[in-house]
Design a protein around this motif. Structure first.
Motif: not given
Length: 196
Positions: A105-129
């Motif tokens: 995986t080689v990121p393109d240096p010319a492209v801006d990094t997209p925002a992390d919408l999950i914010k590194r929260d990988f917890s889950c619940s049954a309602s998050d399907i």
């Protein structure tokens, strides 16, 4: 042939000349065989080979000639590197080189990094399907070459909802995995897809 001549010589008659003539072997060859002893160099090689094999086994087969040579020097055995290499080869051993890391995986240096919408929260619940999806690519070595596998995982159910395989790492692979996930799950608009 030579054991028969030995037996004939051990008998009462002890006629080596006659036995050699009958068996069409020269007496010089018989006596050379009888007195043949390994040379001092061959004895040293055998002893050194035993030590090389022992060191190679201690290293779990990872040591090659340079490290074996250094280890022998540390133990007070001074021999040339070429001799160590020859004996290692004769013993049917070889060092193991570490596998080289392949950057996939080689990121393109010319492209801006997209925002992390999950914010590194990988917890889950049954309602998050079908609310947050996560994706990654892995590569599998096969007899025909590398096979790349792209997966899409639903963080709510922890299930693989889409996947695709290919012999390349182009964007088509990831797009196919996402299309597969959308076709199987049909999520509502607004689903978040997180990937590196």
């Amino acid at each position: 042939v030579y054991p028969f001549i030995e037996a004939e010589n051990a008998a009462d008659s002890g006629n080596v000349k006659r036995a050699c003539t009958l068996l069409k072997v020269s007496r010089a060859a018989y006596y050379a065989h009888r007195c043949a002893k390994p040379s001092a160099r061959a004895r040293q090689d055998a002893e050194l080979t035993e030590e090389i094999v022992a060191i190679h086994d201690e290293s779990n087969g990872t040591y090659g000639t340079p490290r074996l040579h250094a280890e022998l020097r540390a133990r007070g055995r001074r021999h040339s590197r070429k001799r160590v290499a020859r004996l290692l080869r004769a013993a049917g051993r070889a060092g193991r080189a570490p596998k080289r890391w392949r950057t996939t995986t080689v990121p393109d240096p010319a492209v801006d990094t997209p925002a992390d919408l999950i914010k590194r929260d990988f917890s889950c619940s049954a309602s998050d399907i079908n609310v947050r999806w996560c994706g990654d690519i892995t590569y599998i070595h096969t007899w025909e070459g590398w096979l790349y596998l792209a997966t899409v995982i639903d963080l709510g159910s922890r299930r693989v909802v889409g996947w695709a395989t290919a012999d390349h790492l182009r964007t088509d692979l990831i797009a196919e995995a996402l299309n597969n996930a959308v076709a199987h799950r049909r999520p509502a608009p607004g689903v978040i897809f997180h990937s590196d």
